[in-house]
Design a protein around this motif. Sequence first.
Motif, PDB file in Angstrom:
ATOM      1  N   SER A 197     -47.095  12.430   0.217  1.00  0.00           N
ATOM      2  CA  SER A 197     -47.891  13.560   0.676  1.00  0.00           C
ATOM      3  C   SER A 197     -46.991  14.624   1.281  1.00  0.00           C
ATOM      4  CB  SER A 197     -48.965  13.130   1.673  1.00  0.00           C
ATOM      5  OG  SER A 197     -49.966  14.131   1.714  1.00  0.00           O
ATOM      6  N   GLY A 198     -47.540  15.829   1.355  1.00  0.00           N
ATOM      7  CA  GLY A 198     -46.778  16.947   1.892  1.00  0.00           C
ATOM      8  C   GLY A 198     -47.617  17.739   2.878  1.00  0.00           C
ATOM      9  N   ILE A 199     -46.921  18.390   3.802  1.00  0.00           N
ATOM     10  CA  ILE A 199     -47.625  19.272   4.751  1.00  0.00           C
ATOM     11  C   ILE A 199     -46.807  20.543   4.913  1.00  0.00           C
ATOM     12  CG2 ILE A 199     -46.545  18.219   6.805  1.00  0.00           C
ATOM     13  CD1 ILE A 199     -49.341  18.701   8.195  1.00  0.00           C
ATOM     14  N   GLN A 200     -47.498  21.667   4.969  1.00  0.00           N
ATOM     15  CA  GLN A 200     -46.787  22.939   5.143  1.00  0.00           C
ATOM     16  C   GLN A 200     -46.346  23.074   6.594  1.00  0.00           C
ATOM     17  OE1 GLN A 200     -47.699  26.482   3.238  1.00  0.00           O
ATOM     18  NE2 GLN A 200     -49.359  25.655   1.994  1.00  0.00           N
ATOM     19  N   LEU A 247     -40.946  25.150   0.776  1.00  0.00           N
ATOM     20  CA  LEU A 247     -41.002  26.080  -0.367  1.00  0.00           C
ATOM     21  C   LEU A 247     -42.429  26.607  -0.565  1.00  0.00           C
ATOM     22  CD1 LEU A 247     -38.788  24.121  -2.944  1.00  0.00           C
ATOM     23  CD2 LEU A 247     -38.107  26.093  -1.564  1.00  0.00           C
ATOM     24  N   HIS A 248     -43.397  25.764  -0.312  1.00  0.00           N
ATOM     25  CA  HIS A 248     -44.783  26.231  -0.420  1.00  0.00           C
ATOM     26  C   HIS A 248     -45.084  27.348   0.577  1.00  0.00           C
ATOM     27  CE1 HIS A 248     -45.878  22.579  -2.852  1.00  0.00           C
ATOM     28  NE2 HIS A 248     -46.623  23.500  -3.425  1.00  0.00           N
ATOM     29  N   SER A 298     -40.225  26.428  12.381  1.00  0.00           N
ATOM     30  CA  SER A 298     -41.459  25.658  12.245  1.00  0.00           C
ATOM     31  C   SER A 298     -41.262  24.437  11.352  1.00  0.00           C
ATOM     32  CB  SER A 298     -42.608  26.537  11.762  1.00  0.00           C
ATOM     33  OG  SER A 298     -42.305  27.096  10.516  1.00  0.00           O
ATOM     34  N   THR A 299     -40.269  24.493  10.481  1.00  0.00           N
ATOM     35  CA  THR A 299     -39.969  23.305   9.661  1.00  0.00           C
ATOM     36  C   THR A 299     -39.470  22.166  10.557  1.00  0.00           C
ATOM     37  OG1 THR A 299     -39.437  24.707   7.770  1.00  0.00           O
ATOM     38  CG2 THR A 299     -38.604  22.451   7.708  1.00  0.00           C
ATOM     39  N   LEU A 300     -38.573  22.521  11.479  1.00  0.00           N
ATOM     40  CA  LEU A 300     -38.060  21.503  12.404  1.00  0.00           C
ATOM     41  C   LEU A 300     -39.178  21.019  13.343  1.00  0.00           C
ATOM     42  CD1 LEU A 300     -35.497  19.965  13.219  1.00  0.00           C
ATOM     43  CD2 LEU A 300     -35.045  21.775  14.899  1.00  0.00           C
ATOM     44  N   THR A 301     -40.000  21.967  13.811  1.00  0.00           N
ATOM     45  CA  THR A 301     -41.112  21.595  14.701  1.00  0.00           C
ATOM     46  C   THR A 301     -42.045  20.615  13.988  1.00  0.00           C
ATOM     47  OG1 THR A 301     -41.034  23.737  15.772  1.00  0.00           O
ATOM     48  CG2 THR A 301     -43.071  22.494  16.023  1.00  0.00           C
ATOM     49  N   MET A 302     -42.364  20.911  12.737  1.00  0.00           N
ATOM     50  CA  MET A 302     -43.282  20.032  12.019  1.00  0.00           C
ATOM     51  C   MET A 302     -42.684  18.645  11.832  1.00  0.00           C
ATOM     52  SD  MET A 302     -46.164  19.375  10.757  1.00  0.00           S
ATOM     53  CE  MET A 302     -47.134  20.864  10.569  1.00  0.00           C
ATOM     54  N   ALA A 303     -41.398  18.593  11.494  1.00  0.00           N
ATOM     55  CA  ALA A 303     -40.758  17.288  11.315  1.00  0.00           C
ATOM     56  C   ALA A 303     -40.770  16.512  12.637  1.00  0.00           C
ATOM     57  CB  ALA A 303     -39.329  17.475  10.818  1.00  0.00           C
ATOM     58  N   THR A 304     -40.502  17.222  13.734  1.00  0.00           N
ATOM     59  CA  THR A 304     -40.496  16.574  15.049  1.00  0.00           C
ATOM     60  C   THR A 304     -41.887  16.049  15.379  1.00  0.00           C
ATOM     61  OG1 THR A 304     -38.824  18.198  15.712  1.00  0.00           O
ATOM     62  CG2 THR A 304     -39.827  16.902  17.472  1.00  0.00           C
ATOM     63  N   VAL A 346     -34.157  18.908  -1.394  1.00  0.00           N
ATOM     64  CA  VAL A 346     -34.021  18.167  -2.652  1.00  0.00           C
ATOM     65  C   VAL A 346     -34.305  19.156  -3.788  1.00  0.00           C
ATOM     66  CG1 VAL A 346     -34.894  16.221  -4.007  1.00  0.00           C
ATOM     67  CG2 VAL A 346     -34.746  16.026  -1.511  1.00  0.00           C
ATOM     68  N   HIS A 347     -33.241  19.625  -4.450  1.00  0.00           N
ATOM     69  CA  HIS A 347     -33.410  20.756  -5.371  1.00  0.00           C
ATOM     70  C   HIS A 347     -34.240  20.409  -6.602  1.00  0.00           C
ATOM     71  CE1 HIS A 347     -30.487  19.240  -8.317  1.00  0.00           C
ATOM     72  NE2 HIS A 347     -29.737  18.878  -7.289  1.00  0.00           N
ATOM     73  N   TYR A 348     -34.452  19.119  -6.850  1.00  0.00           N
ATOM     74  CA  TYR A 348     -35.219  18.738  -8.040  1.00  0.00           C
ATOM     75  C   TYR A 348     -36.667  19.224  -7.991  1.00  0.00           C
ATOM     76  CZ  TYR A 348     -31.191  15.845  -9.039  1.00  0.00           C
ATOM     77  OH  TYR A 348     -29.917  15.418  -9.296  1.00  0.00           O
ATOM     78  N   HIS A 349     -37.182  19.513  -6.788  1.00  0.00           N
ATOM     79  CA  HIS A 349     -38.567  20.018  -6.713  1.00  0.00           C
ATOM     80  C   HIS A 349     -38.677  21.346  -7.468  1.00  0.00           C
ATOM     81  CE1 HIS A 349     -40.208  17.207  -3.571  1.00  0.00           C
ATOM     82  NE2 HIS A 349     -38.928  16.924  -3.566  1.00  0.00           N
ATOM     83  N   ALA A 350     -37.711  22.229  -7.195  1.00  0.00           N
ATOM     84  CA  ALA A 350     -37.731  23.525  -7.881  1.00  0.00           C
ATOM     85  C   ALA A 350     -37.396  23.352  -9.362  1.00  0.00           C
ATOM     86  CB  ALA A 350     -36.742  24.479  -7.211  1.00  0.00           C
ATOM     87  N   ASP A 351     -36.473  22.436  -9.662  1.00  0.00           N
ATOM     88  CA  ASP A 351     -36.078  22.219 -11.065  1.00  0.00           C
ATOM     89  C   ASP A 351     -37.253  21.718 -11.901  1.00  0.00           C
ATOM     90  OD1 ASP A 351     -33.564  22.829 -10.146  1.00  0.00           O
ATOM     91  OD2 ASP A 351     -32.852  20.769 -10.090  1.00  0.00           O
TER      92      ASP A 351
END
Length: 334
Positions: free
Chosen positions: A6-9, A42-43, A57-63, A83-88
């Motif tokens: 799962s993913g979260i923005q 990226l989203h 906010s990326t670091l805040t969310m991970a924390t 992980v660059h494969y997401h864009a690839d």
Amino acid sequence: MKRVFSGIQPTGEPHLGNYLGALRWWVDFQRRYDAFYCVVDLHALTIPGDPEELSKSTLTMATLLLACGLDPDRCTLFVQSHVHYHADLTWLLECTASMGELSRMTQFKDKAQKGGEESARVGLFAYPVLMAADILLYDADLVPVGDDQRQHLELTRNLAERWNARYGQTFTVPEAAIPPRGGGARVMDLQEPEHKMSKSAISDAGIVFLFDDPKSIERKVKRAVTDLDPPGPGAVRWDPAAKPGVSNLLELLAAINGGSPEEVARGYEGYAKLKSDAADAVISLVRPLQERYRELAQDPGAVQAVLAAGARKAEEVAAMTYERARSAIGLLGS
Ligand code: TRP
């Protein structure tokens, strides 16, 4: 063991609806599945935003995810852009998806309409394809998603099936992981109980943010919209159509303390006690999260190290899937 993704923005302050509807299931699932969880930065680029804010906010969310109980020994937690494969893989899937099917995505239609269709970013249009790449890269069997993401998951399934039919078996076709009933999948706005608690609400008054202090939580819950029924037996009952505000408070209490909202309702005759109990329950739920967040936030380096290790693990899996896809679609290997 089944795999869950799962993913979260990272954008927007996380609220009680995010926690009860999604994050606490992530914590639960890491004990039962091979879990991959991703902060999807990226989203976040699909709508206008401030670059400095994004990395913060990326670091805040991970924390926050760690504070909620994600355990790096039990799950793989990482940042999408690491992980660059997401864009690839997104590009390969964009050459599998059609303009027509993406144009039918209701989230795109809503968001594009809000900001003006003409200036909507191409990334906003392609958003669900990036989400499909997230999921398919990890051969996920199960994807916990809210109602608003169902259509995107359906698209992911369609793309995987189309690809497999066209180029040979490459991807696992994922399914939605649905939390058990009473799972709090739908926490409603306290001021507009007909609508889901959501960052896009016009006002914050009906949203309990996970970082709110106890006083504002109490105020928000006590001011929750109910209705004008006089107190007495039956006034407090679970009836989302006729009594959306009261039902939402019952759902909240049930989601936090256990039991069904109908059972919870039996203990009450008036709204005042219901509200003060709901406020107490929410406060005791968020307090330990906030304490743990404050501890973790003192050492951002340690959080970054968790993310780096997560990205390495994620990349190993993603690299294998991407290689399968690259070769299936006929790109020359290097
Ligand atoms: N689009 C999802 C949301 O806004 C976030 C997301 C991105 C996601 N990639 C994902 C969710 C993959 C599940 C799986 O909520």
